[in-house]
Design a protein around this motif. Structure first.
Motif, PDB file in Angstrom:
ATOM      1  N   TYR A 123     -10.341  -4.835  -8.641  1.00 23.92           N
ATOM      2  CA  TYR A 123     -10.605  -3.540  -7.998  1.00 23.92           C
ATOM      3  C   TYR A 123      -9.335  -2.746  -7.694  1.00 23.92           C
ATOM      4  N   ALA A 124      -8.253  -3.430  -7.267  1.00 22.16           N
ATOM      5  CA  ALA A 124      -7.005  -2.699  -7.025  1.00 22.16           C
ATOM      6  C   ALA A 124      -6.479  -2.115  -8.333  1.00 22.16           C
ATOM      7  N   ARG A 125      -6.616  -2.877  -9.423  1.00 25.29           N
ATOM      8  CA  ARG A 125      -6.154  -2.388 -10.725  1.00 25.29           C
ATOM      9  C   ARG A 125      -7.008  -1.226 -11.223  1.00 25.29           C
ATOM     10  N   ILE A 126      -8.318  -1.302 -10.975  1.00 27.05           N
ATOM     11  CA  ILE A 126      -9.184  -0.174 -11.379  1.00 27.05           C
ATOM     12  C   ILE A 126      -8.805   1.076 -10.594  1.00 27.05           C
ATOM     13  N   ALA A 127      -8.557   0.913  -9.281  1.00 24.54           N
ATOM     14  CA  ALA A 127      -8.127   2.066  -8.464  1.00 24.54           C
ATOM     15  C   ALA A 127      -6.846   2.663  -9.036  1.00 24.54           C
ATOM     16  N   GLY A 128      -5.911   1.790  -9.459  1.00 19.89           N
ATOM     17  CA  GLY A 128      -4.669   2.269 -10.082  1.00 19.89           C
ATOM     18  C   GLY A 128      -4.941   2.954 -11.402  1.00 19.89           C
ATOM     19  N   ARG A 129      -5.857   2.376 -12.190  1.00 17.30           N
ATOM     20  CA  ARG A 129      -6.171   2.944 -13.514  1.00 17.30           C
ATOM     21  C   ARG A 129      -6.816   4.314 -13.379  1.00 17.30           C
ATOM     22  N   LEU A 130      -7.560   4.535 -12.281  1.00 15.72           N
ATOM     23  CA  LEU A 130      -8.207   5.828 -12.043  1.00 15.72           C
ATOM     24  C   LEU A 130      -7.327   6.750 -11.200  1.00 15.72           C
ATOM     25  N   GLY A 131      -6.116   6.270 -10.866  1.00 17.39           N
ATOM     26  CA  GLY A 131      -5.153   7.112 -10.154  1.00 17.39           C
ATOM     27  C   GLY A 131      -5.401   7.258  -8.667  1.00 17.39           C
ATOM     28  N   ILE A 132      -6.310   6.439  -8.084  1.00 13.90           N
ATOM     29  CA  ILE A 132      -6.618   6.562  -6.650  1.00 13.90           C
ATOM     30  C   ILE A 132      -5.614   5.692  -5.888  1.00 13.90           C
ATOM     31  N   ASN A 133      -4.423   6.238  -5.699  1.00 19.31           N
ATOM     32  CA  ASN A 133      -3.285   5.456  -5.211  1.00 19.31           C
ATOM     33  C   ASN A 133      -3.450   5.011  -3.761  1.00 19.31           C
ATOM     34  N   THR A 134      -4.053   5.860  -2.921  1.00 16.25           N
ATOM     35  CA  THR A 134      -4.206   5.497  -1.498  1.00 16.25           C
ATOM     36  C   THR A 134      -5.059   4.235  -1.365  1.00 16.25           C
ATOM     37  N   ILE A 135      -6.147   4.168  -2.119  1.00 16.19           N
ATOM     38  CA  ILE A 135      -7.014   2.988  -2.073  1.00 16.19           C
ATOM     39  C   ILE A 135      -6.325   1.791  -2.722  1.00 16.19           C
ATOM     40  N   ARG A 136      -5.632   2.011  -3.842  1.00 14.39           N
ATOM     41  CA  ARG A 136      -4.944   0.909  -4.528  1.00 14.39           C
ATOM     42  C   ARG A 136      -3.936   0.213  -3.608  1.00 14.39           C
ATOM     43  N   VAL A 137      -3.093   1.011  -2.962  1.00 17.93           N
ATOM     44  CA  VAL A 137      -2.044   0.450  -2.099  1.00 17.93           C
ATOM     45  C   VAL A 137      -2.664  -0.357  -0.955  1.00 17.93           C
ATOM     46  N   GLU A 138      -3.702   0.198  -0.302  1.00 20.20           N
ATOM     47  CA  GLU A 138      -4.308  -0.505   0.828  1.00 20.20           C
ATOM     48  C   GLU A 138      -5.015  -1.780   0.372  1.00 20.20           C
ATOM     49  N   LEU A 139      -5.709  -1.719  -0.773  1.00 22.57           N
ATOM     50  CA  LEU A 139      -6.363  -2.922  -1.298  1.00 22.57           C
ATOM     51  C   LEU A 139      -5.343  -4.012  -1.612  1.00 22.57           C
ATOM     52  N   GLU A 140      -4.214  -3.616  -2.204  1.00 18.78           N
ATOM     53  CA  GLU A 140      -3.171  -4.592  -2.538  1.00 18.78           C
ATOM     54  C   GLU A 140      -2.599  -5.246  -1.285  1.00 18.78           C
ATOM     55  N   ASP A 141      -2.273  -4.431  -0.285  1.00 17.96           N
ATOM     56  CA  ASP A 141      -1.679  -4.988   0.941  1.00 17.96           C
ATOM     57  C   ASP A 141      -2.668  -5.872   1.698  1.00 17.96           C
ATOM     58  N   LEU A 142      -3.943  -5.463   1.773  1.00 11.44           N
ATOM     59  CA  LEU A 142      -4.955  -6.273   2.456  1.00 11.44           C
ATOM     60  C   LEU A 142      -5.192  -7.589   1.715  1.00 11.44           C
ATOM     61  N   SER A 143      -5.160  -7.540   0.380  1.00 18.05           N
ATOM     62  CA  SER A 143      -5.322  -8.767  -0.419  1.00 18.05           C
ATOM     63  C   SER A 143      -4.140  -9.697  -0.198  1.00 18.05           C
ATOM     64  N   PHE A 144      -2.943  -9.127  -0.184  1.00 17.30           N
ATOM     65  CA  PHE A 144      -1.722  -9.911   0.051  1.00 17.30           C
ATOM     66  C   PHE A 144      -1.781 -10.610   1.414  1.00 17.30           C
ATOM     67  N   GLN A 145      -2.250  -9.877   2.418  1.00 15.69           N
ATOM     68  CA  GLN A 145      -2.365 -10.462   3.762  1.00 15.69           C
ATOM     69  C   GLN A 145      -3.366 -11.619   3.790  1.00 15.69           C
ATOM     70  N   ALA A 146      -4.467 -11.496   3.010  1.00 10.46           N
ATOM     71  CA  ALA A 146      -5.492 -12.548   3.005  1.00 10.46           C
ATOM     72  C   ALA A 146      -5.039 -13.781   2.218  1.00 10.46           C
ATOM     73  N   ILE A 147      -4.292 -13.560   1.104  1.00  8.27           N
ATOM     74  CA  ILE A 147      -3.863 -14.686   0.259  1.00  8.27           C
ATOM     75  C   ILE A 147      -2.629 -15.378   0.839  1.00  8.27           C
ATOM     76  N   HIS A 148      -1.660 -14.580   1.320  1.00  8.96           N
ATOM     77  CA  HIS A 148      -0.414 -15.128   1.878  1.00  8.96           C
ATOM     78  C   HIS A 148      -0.178 -14.552   3.277  1.00  8.96           C
ATOM     79  N   PRO A 149      -0.940 -14.979   4.290  1.00 12.67           N
ATOM     80  CA  PRO A 149      -0.830 -14.362   5.620  1.00 12.67           C
ATOM     81  C   PRO A 149       0.563 -14.495   6.249  1.00 12.67           C
ATOM     82  N   MET A 150       1.216 -15.656   6.077  1.00 12.52           N
ATOM     83  CA  MET A 150       2.531 -15.861   6.701  1.00 12.52           C
ATOM     84  C   MET A 150       3.612 -15.019   6.031  1.00 12.52           C
TER      85      MET A 150
END
Length: 714
Positions: free
Chosen positions: A166-193
């Motif tokens: 989904y973050a990549r699709i947001a990037g592919r469609l140019g929706i940068n605000t959603i892409r950045v937030e999805l990436e950071d939220l995913s990063f926090q969930a996968i690597h919280p520390m």
């Protein structure tokens, strides 16, 4: 708590009152449908669709998208049907809701298959209405914001899916605000520390850098004002996953990543962008090779901007992006900007272009879907296709084609058209012939040379990088193998039917239909394909066909030609393979071994791998066949030789010249030194047949000090 009235107030800024009333009606319908349901966090369920609609309102999406956001879980989680929604809110809204809904009515054994099938369903809905994916992205964003109530393993699974798809699709469609937030939220969930440590380090670094940032920002703004250019300079923040990836991939410490100062300059028109570029290059020296013009050549998702890197005071790098207000809206909202301009009843070429590109991308996804074997293969193709780094090459007519980094000539050919990819045999890059495996660079001009009878090569899969090319090649090879297997299966079955004085063509339709039912196959082609691939035994199938035609009263013919050999020419394709253990050549006595899934493998009759068997062996009559070479063969075949010869300078060149003069090719050559005087040369040649090989061996024997020459087998 955010309410429907708060949302209605916000919508008043860009939607008419009658459309706002329809959005409110959809909310009240959803509230009633979800009555009694609660989220894992304990909140009423309807707070989720309301939050999704709020995210879409930030992007100025139309009222039908907002209504679909309110209702997007109604089909999936309540007893309301698609037909009921269509009756209440119209077909477009019902189709949007259905596109976002999962396939809840089907039970899948595997979670990965379920996800892949759901994604495949959504792509089909996207092809009808691109707003489906925008609603889905907003839904996923709010789910990511509220992951806290889930188990850690489920959090990580959802976060990985979000990051990969989904973050990549947001990037592919140019929706940068959603892409950045999805990436950071995913990063926090996968690597919280790791996420928490980088977040704290960024906050500390920002405090230390504040005065330097202000100084650079004011000097850039002053330069623009002095030249009378209308532009606003703003500081640009790096997001957490971007910092982490740079630290990991570039093996740099945090301090070096944060040493780069980022700024964005927003102006009124394209001409001002280029004038501002000149001003900043006068103020700070540009870093060579770090300028990119995405205004002249936009990215695949429609993104446009000028990027440059400068040497700041004390040598610190400064990254500057220069763009217009419309380009800024496109960079943040991507395809959603199409509805932002539509809401004001105006159209903008950037937004319209982005919308057209998105539709072209979805069309490409549908083509991949048709060629993919199953949903899991399709989703892997999509993942491979969502990497954002692009190169730009030109057709001979000057049209620009966008391809991912690392794309080859074959990728380009399939991007132009699937038929051109399937039939391509050569290529010219900047008017010079180049291999099909050549990796492309931006700015090159490509011309593809095709031939009507050409077919894709299995080796192409080793170097293509685009999902479209990979899926099209697999589809073509599968079809090619299927056709060749049917042809081979027909020949083998007719050979097995010959002792019964009949052939496949002589059997009537009712007989065949009866036999197909007994053999549990759907059609004649399916049966022949399984025979050609070695998945069924031909003598068993032949016996069943004769039984179906004559009952149990049939007799073997004594005059039949069942012992007649199968004729091969070397051009049968993928279902006739030549054994690498013994390298059979035209003129050699040969036998065929039917190998399951591979088809017919041709061996020399004296090959050790078949020496313990005989094609007359009654215990396994279906696996080994007598073969004959066709009189009309125009193929080259590999053969391996070992030559013992006296060591001397220029030996390889001497052998190469001799082989070339004999109209053959060297495929591989290796030299082993036995002692100071003697060498063993291992030579793999491509020859026409046994007679051709004998002529080459005779020439080699005429060289001085040649000892033993051995043709290798096993």
């Amino acid at each position: 708590m955010f309410t429907i009235d708060d949302l209605a107030d916000r919508l008043g800024g860009y939607l008419p009152s009658d459309e706002i009333q329809q959005v409110k009606r959809a909310f009240y319908y959803a509230e009633q449908a979800h009555d009694g349901q609660r989220r894992r966090s304990g909140e009423p369920y309807v707070t989720h669709p309301l939050a999704v609609a709020n995210i879409l309102a930030n992007m100025h999406m139309d009222h039908q998208s907002l209504m679909a956001a309110m209702l997007h879980d109604v089909i999936e989680d309540t007893g309301v049907s698609k037909h009921a929604l269509e009756t209440q809110f119209g077909k477009p809204v019902a189709e949007l809701v259905d596109g976002v809904s999962k396939l809840t009515q089907i039970t899948f054994e595997d979670k990965a298959v379920a996800q892949a099938e759901n994604f495949q369903k959504m792509v089909l809905a996207m092809s009808r209405d691109i707003r489906v994916i925008i609603v889905k992205l907003a839904d996923r964003l709010h789910n990511m914001r509220t992951l806290g109530a889930l188990r850690p393993d489920k959090k990580r699974r959802i976060a990985r899916e979000t990051l990969e798809i989904y973050a990549r699709i947001a990037g592919r469609l140019g929706i940068n605000t959603i892409r950045v937030e999805l990436e950071d939220l995913s990063f926090q969930a996968i690597h919280p520390m790791r996420s928490e440590r980088i977040k704290r380090a960024v906050a500390n670094a920002r405090g230390h850098r504040r005065s330097a940032m202000r100084q650079i920002q004011s000097s850039l703004q002053k330069s623009l004002d002095d030249d009378g250019l209308n532009g606003t300079v703003i500081g640009r923040q790096k997001h957490l996953l971007s910092i982490y990836r740079k630290m990991r991939d570039q093996r740099k410490p945090f301090a070096e990543i944060m040493d780069v100062f980022g700024f964005r300059i927003i102006t009124e028109d394209v001409a001002s962008c280029y004038r501002i570029l000149g001003v900043v290059h006068n103020l700070y020296k540009p870093v060579p090779g770090r300028f990119k013009d995405y205004i002249a050549i936009p990215k695949a998702n429609g993104y446009q901007s000028l990027h440059t890197t400068l040497f700041g005071s004390r040598g610190m790098p400064i990254e500057v992006q220069i763009r217009t207000r419309e380009m800024e809206a496109m960079a943040n909202n991507g395809i959603a900007a199409h509805w932002l301009y539509k809401a004001g009843q105006t159209s903008h070429p950037i937004a319209e272009g982005s919308h057209a590109r998105a539709r072209a991308w979805v069309k490409g996804l549908l083509e991949m879907q048709r060629h993919a074997g199953d949903s899991l293969e399709f989703i892997e193709h999509v993942k491979n296709d969502l990497f954002p780094d692009d190169i730009y090459v030109f057709t001979p007519k000057g049209d620009i084609m966008e391809l991912p980094q690392g794309a080859t000539v074959i990728d380009f050919a399939y991007t132009v058209h699937t038929d051109i990819g399937n039939n391509c045999i050569a290529c010219r890059i900047d008017r010079h012939l180049a291999p099909l495996s050549t990796r492309l660079e931006s700015g090159q001009t490509l011309e593809i040379i095709t031939a009507p009878g050409a077919k894709p090569n299995l080796a192409w899969l080793n170097f293509v990088s685009t999902a479209k090319a990979r899926s099209a090649i697999r589809h073509a090879l599968k079809h090619q193998q299927q056709t060749e297997a049917i042809m081979l299966g027909r020949r083998l079955l007719n050979k097995a039917l010959a002792p019964f004085d009949t052939s496949l063509e002589e059997l009537d339709e009712s007989t065949l239909k009866r036999a197909f039912e007994e053999l549990d196959v759907s059609s004649e082609d399916a049966l022949l394909e399984s025979l050609g691939l070695g998945n069924r035994m031909t003598h068993v199938v032949a016996r069943r066909l004769v039984e179906a035609a004559h009952g149990d009263s049939y007799e073997h013919s004594t005059s039949g030609d069942g012992s007649k050999a199968v004729v091969i020419s070397g051009s049968e394709g993928m279902v006739v393979n030549f054994a690498r253990c013994c390298h059979p050549l035209p003129g050699d006595p040969v036998v065929g071994h039917l190998s399951m899934g591979k088809g017919l493998v041709v061996h020399r009759a004296e090959c050790k791998n078949v020496a313990d068997k005989s094609f007359a062996d009654k215990s396994d009559p279906d696996k080994l066949f007598a073969l004959e070479w066709s009189d009309a063969i125009d193929e080259d075949f590999p053969v391996a030789l070992r030559i013992e010869i006296e060591s001397r300078r220029g030996l390889v060149a001497e052998l190469a010249g001799l082989v070339t003069d004999a109209d053959a090719n060297i495929e591989r050559i290796g030299i082993e030194e036995r002692d100071a005087h003697l060498s063993t040369v291992n030579l793999t040649l491509a020859v026409k047949g046994r007679v051709h090989l004998a002529g080459i061996i005779k020439r080699i024997r005429n060289l001085p000090n040649v000892g033993k020459i051995t043709r290798l087998a096993n």
